[in-house]
Design an enzyme around this catalytic site. Structure first.
Site, short mmCIF file in Angstrom:
data_model
loop_
_atom_site.label_atom_id
_atom_site.label_comp_id
_atom_site.label_asym_id
_atom_site.label_seq_id
_atom_site.Cartn_x
_atom_site.Cartn_y
_atom_site.Cartn_z
N HIS A 19 0.84 -1.21 0.00
CA HIS A 19 0.00 0.00 0.00
C HIS A 19 0.87 1.26 0.00
CE1 HIS A 19 -3.45 -2.44 0.82
NE2 HIS A 19 -3.25 -2.61 2.11
N GLY B 6 -18.26 -6.07 -3.02
CA GLY B 6 -17.54 -6.32 -4.27
C GLY B 6 -18.25 -5.77 -5.50
P1 A3P Z 1 -16.14 -3.52 -0.88
O1 A3P Z 1 -15.90 -3.13 0.54
O2 A3P Z 1 -16.62 -2.37 -1.72
O3 A3P Z 1 -17.03 -4.72 -1.02
P2 A3P Z 1 -8.71 -4.73 -0.45
O4 A3P Z 1 -8.52 -6.17 -0.77
O5 A3P Z 1 -7.70 -3.85 -1.14
O6 A3P Z 1 -8.81 -4.49 1.00
O7 A3P Z 1 -10.11 -4.30 -1.10
C1 A3P Z 1 -11.32 -4.80 -0.57
C2 A3P Z 1 -12.44 -4.51 -1.53
O8 A3P Z 1 -12.31 -5.39 -2.68
C3 A3P Z 1 -13.81 -4.81 -0.92
O9 A3P Z 1 -14.73 -3.91 -1.53
C4 A3P Z 1 -14.03 -6.25 -1.38
O10 A3P Z 1 -15.37 -6.68 -1.33
C5 A3P Z 1 -13.52 -6.15 -2.80
N1 A3P Z 1 -13.22 -7.47 -3.38
C6 A3P Z 1 -12.53 -8.48 -2.81
N2 A3P Z 1 -12.52 -9.54 -3.63
C7 A3P Z 1 -13.22 -9.20 -4.73
C8 A3P Z 1 -13.56 -9.88 -5.94
N3 A3P Z 1 -13.19 -11.14 -6.14
N4 A3P Z 1 -14.31 -9.21 -6.86
C9 A3P Z 1 -14.69 -7.93 -6.65
N5 A3P Z 1 -14.40 -7.24 -5.52
C10 A3P Z 1 -13.67 -7.87 -4.57
#
Ligand code: A3P
Length: 313
Positions: A128, A271
């Site tokens: 990050h 997601g």
């Molecule tokens: P939301 O909170 O909008 O649902 P990170 O992994 O960088 O922490 O990001 C998390 C975000 O990515 C979350 O968003 C999560 O739901 C989403 N995410 C994780 N896996 C995913 C997938 N396979 N397809 C789409 N979104 C995904």
């Protein structure tokens, strides 16, 4: 074979347990002007990071928190597994658990970077961090970087919900409080607009590929293909399909107990694209539109984010 995820789940469980015993104002520390969670990062580890020697075949996924790093991390780890199988450069006796490092580059112990110097290629890591806070060898040795970005309104929405269920991060009583903190540089890992603006300077580098959450969501097969091409990994149709299926939101959520432990319950939230419409007021829309324009409007990353499509009602 599934990679071991024991260190991953243990590290998160420990951080959550430690944060549960702390006061809200003890959760973050400041290092070179950026806030980080004390239960995951430390100045000692940041200093140890400089001993890391990057390689030109390193695979680095750079993304601000909540841009979908766990999603794209899953895609990359499947691609690496396919690559390794084809190269047959992995002895079956290799102990996956012993070699496992927490995938986020800046999270671990001070010995992590020395151990990583001994790991076989290709090494996969997620970060990050701002580009200027990565070890200088990353750019000097031309490690390959996949830069993942997400529209700032959905990213803020995701970060808000996450902060309220993840004890290592300060929680917020209201969305309005969170929004103010997000816009005034109070977030762990820094301000998202500054992050975009800093990475924009590298967006044209040949060893950097920019991918948006939204384009991957719209056409996952094309997204996976582009990622594989960038890292020089050949995929047949069947392999491509399997990477796409295993990285769908539903598949990852279903498998999350195994891959992410209890953390999976809070990570895989919705997601989707456009959830911001459930939270933003008119005034907040205006403030973010203005900040976006000021920091990143008209730049390569700004254009790539398609703000007009994804962030205007
Ligand atoms: P939301 O909170 O909008 O649902 P990170 O992994 O960088 O922490 O990001 C998390 C975000 O990515 C979350 O968003 C999560 O739901 C989403 N995410 C994780 N896996 C995913 C997938 N396979 N397809 C789409 N979104 C995904």
């Amino acid at each position: 074979m599934e990679k071991s995820r024991k260190k991953f789940t243990d590290t998160i469980d420990k951080a959550v347990a430690a944060a549960n015993r702390m006061q809200r104002d003890e959760l973050l520390f400041n290092y070179k002007g950026i806030l980080y969670p004390v239960t995951f990062c430390s100045p000692e580890v940041f200093r140890a990071m400089e001993s890391f020697e990057a390689r030109s075949d390193d695979i680095i996924l750079a993304g601000y928190p909540k841009s979908g790093t766990n999603w794209v991390g899953q895609i990359l780890s499947d691609l690496v597994a396919i690559f390794e199988k084809k190269m047959k450069n992995k002895e079956s006796s290799v102990n996956e658990e012993e070699l496992e490092e927490f995938p986020y580059f800046e999270i671990g112990d001070t010995g992590k970077y020395e151990r990583m110097n001994k790991l076989p290629s290709p090494r996969l890591m997620v970060t990050h961090l701002l580009p200027e806070n990565l070890p200088t060898s990353v750019f000097k040795n031309k490690a390959k970087i996949l830069l993942l970005i997400r529209n700032p309104k959905d990213l803020a929405t995701s970060f808000y919900h996450f902060s309220n269920v993840m004890s290592p991060l300060p929680s917020y009583e209201t969305w309005d409080d969170f929004f103010t903190a997000f816009m005034t540089k109070k977030m762990p890992w820094g301000c998202y607009f500054e992050y975009l603006s800093a990475w924009n300077k590298y967006a044209d580098d040949e060893n950097v590929m920019v991918l948006t959450y939204e384009e991957l969501k719209e056409n996952p097969a094309q997204g996976v293909k582009n990622i594989a091409d960038f890292f020089g990994i050949c995929l047949n149709e069947k392999e491509l399909q399997s990477v796409v299926e295993r990285s769908s939101f539903q598949a990852m959520k279903k498998n999350s107990q195994k891959t992410h432990g209890a953390f999976g319950n809070v990570l895989f939230r919705k997601g989707v694209v456009s959830d911001w419409k459930n939270l933003f007021s008119e005034d907040q829309n205006e403030k973010m539109d203005k900040a976006f324009e000021e920091h990143i409007g008209g730049t390569k990353l700004g254009t790539k984010l398609k703000y007009e499509v994804y962030c205007k009602s």
